[in-house]
Design an enzyme around this catalytic site. Structure first.
Site, PDB file in Angstrom:
ATOM      1  N   LYS A   1       0.863  -1.191   0.000  1.00 42.74           N
ATOM      2  CA  LYS A   1       0.000   0.000   0.000  1.00 42.74           C
ATOM      3  C   LYS A   1       0.896   1.236   0.000  1.00 42.74           C
ATOM      4  CE  LYS A   1      -4.544   0.313   2.101  1.00 42.74           C
ATOM      5  NZ  LYS A   1      -5.300   0.196   3.338  1.00 42.74           N
TER       6      LYS A   1
HETATM    7  O1  G3P Z   1      -8.259   0.592   4.416  1.00 44.33           O
HETATM    8  C1  G3P Z   1      -8.342   1.929   4.730  1.00 44.33           C
HETATM    9  C2  G3P Z   1      -9.724   2.527   4.855  1.00 44.33           C
HETATM   10  O2  G3P Z   1     -10.691   1.591   4.641  1.00 44.33           O
HETATM   11  C3  G3P Z   1      -9.880   3.372   6.074  1.00 44.33           C
HETATM   12  O3  G3P Z   1     -11.179   3.529   6.510  1.00 44.33           O
HETATM   13  O4  G3P Z   1     -12.806   4.135   8.242  1.00 44.33           O
HETATM   14  O5  G3P Z   1     -10.419   4.853   8.516  1.00 44.33           O
HETATM   15  O6  G3P Z   1     -11.871   5.912   6.804  1.00 44.33           O
HETATM   16  P1  G3P Z   1     -11.603   4.676   7.582  1.00 44.33           P
END
Ligand code: G3P
Length: 214
Positions: free
Chosen positions: A83
């Protein structure tokens, strides 16, 4: 449509695998920090139980550091996906890594042109964060629509991972748009299975069965 689980929690991954709903895993430094254990041990354990793609994020900000980390992480298994954040240095790293045959997932994508640039650099996956856009009153799913159109226009093989999913409607909308992958937190994954009418229906069937049982 593939379902990835968006977590670094081993129990959640194991439960998701048992449910047959884990085609891959995505992690990030925040998810690893939540586990309060040695992140390197967690990563090794995830790699040992998951056969599909596992996204592991670099923390360097410069191209050289990102590439160094990426090479080390990719040696953990053929299913490791690196990533890389959507920055100028990140895009340079993606191009280098793609030429070396290392799979990448360009993360923190918030507008369609970032996805186009990532695809041009040879990214294996792009991760648009829809929940975080919704949080600031911007229509997150709109960029999935635009990225899908752009990738189809030019035949890019880069797959779209709909990320930052907060609820089942995000998964439904992603599916209706034909997104390749949704990366889903465990609590949302469980919500996808249930419906109150299903539970009520089972209860009634069992009650009626009891009433005729001899
Ligand atoms: O994989 C990263 C992403 O899904 C993060 O999600 O909930 O931190 O915005 P969030």
């Amino acid at each position: 449509m593939k379902f990835f689980i968006d977590t670094a929690n081993i129990e959640e991954i194991k439960k998701g695998i048992e449910m047959g709903l884990v085609d891959g895993v995505t992690t990030n430094p925040t998810l690893l920090a939540k586990e309060k254990k040695d992140p390197n041990l967690i990563i090794k354990e995830i790699m040992s139980i998951v056969s599909g793609p596992v996204s592991l994020e670099v923390i360097s900000k410069d191209t050289e550091g990102m590439c160094r980390e990426a090479r080390a992480l990719s040696s953990l298994g053929e299913n490791a996906v690196i990533k890389i954040p959507m920055t100028e240095d990140g895009i340079k790293a993606v191009r280098i890594l793609s030429n070396e045959g290392i799979k990448t997932n360009v993360t923190l994508v918030f507008q369609p042109l970032q996805a186009l640039i990532a695809a041009k650099a040879g990214a294996t996956y792009v991760s648009p964060f829809i929940g975080r856009l919704d949080d600031i009153s911007s229509r997150g799913m709109g960029i999935i629509e635009d990225i899908t159109t752009i990738f189809n226009n030019y035949g890019f093989e880069t797959e779209i991972i709909v990320a930052s999913i907060r609820n089942p409607l995000h998964v439904l909308d992603a599916a209706l748009l034909g997104a390749d992958i949704a990366t889903i937190p465990f609590n949302v994954l469980k919500q996808l299975i249930t419906h109150p009418l299903t539970d009520m229906g089972i209860e009634k069937f069992l009650k009626d069965w009891e009433s005729i049982k001899k």
